[in-house]
Design an enzyme around this catalytic site. Sequence first.
Site: not given
Lengths: 660, 185
Positions: A37, A99, A199, A221
């Site tokens: 992850d 990210k 994800e 999420d």
Amino acid sequence: MGIEDDDGNDTGALFQIEEPVAPMRKTTVPGRGIGIDLGTTHSLVAVAPCGEAPRTLGDADGRALLPSVVSYIGETPDVGWDARAAQLSAPTRVVSSVKRFMGRGTADIEFQHPYRIAALGDGAADVVRLEVGQGRVVTPMEVSARILEVLAARAEEALGETPTGAVITVPAYFDEAQRQATKDAGRIAGLTVYRLLAEPTAAALAYGLDKGGQGLFAVYDLGGGTFDISVLRLRDGVFQVLATGGDSALGGDDFDRAVGEHLLREAGVHTPTVLQREQARVAARDAKETLSTAETVSVQWEGGPALTLTRGQLNAVIGPIAERTAAPCRGALKDAGVRARDLDGVVLVGGSTRTPLVRNLVESIFRRKPLSDIDPDQVVAYGAAIVADELSGYAREGATLLDVAPLSLGLETMGGIVEKIIPRNAAIPIAARQVFTNYSEKQTGMMIHVVQGERELADDCRSLARFDLSGIPRLPPSMARIEITFELDADALLTVTARELMTGVKQTVEVKPTYGLSDEDVDALVIESLDNADEDFARRNLAEARVELGRVVLAVSAALTEVGDVEGILVAEDRAAIVSALADGEAAMAPTGPTEHHEIVAVRERLEHVSEAFARRRMERALLAGMEGMSLSEVENTIAADDTLDAKRGSHEAEQIEKI
Amino acid sequence: MAAESRSASKSSPPSGDHFAVLGLAARHDLTRDEVEVAYLALAKQWHPDRVGPDDLAAKRRSMEASAAINVAYRALRDPVTRLEYLVKLGGVDLDSSDPKTGAPAPTQAFLVDMIERREGLSDARQGGTLAGFRGEVEDAEEEAVDAALAAITEGDTPAAAQSLVQRRYWQRLLDEIDDTEHTST
């Protein structure tokens, strides 16, 4: 190559599978796949070898979370907790939340950050490059690769063996550029990336199997930098993503920044320095976490005044940001064709869902209490580990995953309008094609512009690739048939292929979206981090040159068999030259053939050269067949009228003629 | 080890029209469940993940099969797109403008009706009666679907095509109403 049938049900069938890059080690050994992850604020690695329950792997101190922070203060990059601790001492040299930069061009960076972005060189691809001090410049993919390396090393230690491949999770809403960048980061870290997994899908997978059941789930999420919503259904051993949506630039970081700004205002600082802003942001993050359980918290940073923050104040600041997640949630339900009350559960993922305000918001959107019995920080890595175990070749009792395209993919047509080729939320892998034609006999090229997004105008969508399709044969208007094929593989990565159908000689141009790093850039970075990689690169080039030669040999020999004996099309001399060049081509493709890629290229170019006149005559013949019954003067008039039209029209615009 | 679960590569890939790909009869009155069950079983059987990454030929075959299955599912799961596809199998392609095999032009009477409805839209916008107006258009859209269904049942492709063309007009109007609602809120 695909076979086209007449009722338009051809599925494209053009999937280009990359030649393996000289497999030095086996890519699948059951039980040696790892799940990663790669988060905005934290990253984790988990394994579930040979059907075991998934478990995350900790560092020497037993900590599973690895802060996604890389420090470039020292000679060698430092990753994790120490890097995070060093952040305030040198904010521009310690990279966090990388990210958010993945797959982004310099113009896309509209959010606040403390870094210096390197100027783009002339003609350089628009990739963000961060200046991290002492003349060092890094791309986001390299920074991510450093994080991946630490996690892979952790897994190697735990497994006692080198992992053979990894499943890396990405936000479902990541676009092509962001996915490609993530895959590139994996390659730079020396990992075989089995799969990029959404994800929310990973989280639902961990939950679904845990509950051992069937059902309809929504996964909410909210991570550090991204927001995703997915609606999934588990049925008959298939995990089907029904719809997905979100915002790839919305997350807990935005809460921290907004609260930080609020604290700075409270402290009377109106023009904060980079350091003050970072101090306030870090203080805000800690305060936010405390307020998940406490009602009030005192806040102070070095050199700043003593402040207090209540949960009410926090909610007032972050409420409007959190509200932005509501519309995508409703949209995803609508796209999935389900209502909130049909759901069997709502799963919370991501550290930001610990915030009480967010939980209340989710409850009000879905009208039910969300599930959070698996640690929201770890659940994504669990799901990734399960899929990695399956893809490593272990036949575990699991579910097959059916994912969807997160965003529509299309082409720019006349007037800048987007023609959607693959719609959002179509199940992947998928292929779709469309046929375009020419405007005039003079048109020998066509501009192809590939875009991604939901807006009507190409300018409002994300531009993925632009390329010129050249070598369209001279044919009367609307006679050329240029077929554009879009193929989306199971990672939701796109390949676009164009070919001309009218003439027998098929020309195939294959294009991968050209954003971020080019293949050569990535290869160069891989070379930096791997020994003996030069050889791989050469082998890959050689493999590609062979494939290309094979295509041309096939096309020319097919044409020769088909019409080579028709009178007047081929003089004996030319025929002999073609036959000889074909023989050279066959020889060059044999295992005993040349091993330098430029030698193969030379053979191909010679074959193309000697068969050029033949190809042209074949086309003329096709043309004449199309104009049968016309007198010579009529043909001339047609061409003259065509010239006039040509002058009026943009000769490079594509006209869509049919949709298949 | 996993030889059995990887048997997909041995059987022949699904082919033919969308119904044939999913192994379904070419009927309009399929239930969503029938389509789903057929789809899920095939999608599972042919998923590229069931092939090891080193077997390129099998990987390609499974990707091509998966793409065909996914395209067929997309066309058939929704009753309206399913009707449109049946009409296409009957020789009329609603996505084409070809005068012979493309979408038929709507009738004069229908176009006149459409113009009046559009005027109704701007009235409803000003008068705040958009919800009621939307309901009327929804009814018209449903009627068009029912008419297409009836025509297909009788094997009358041209009539079904005409109704489906009308349905698209209503759908566009509905989309515009939704856009109006979005911009006004």
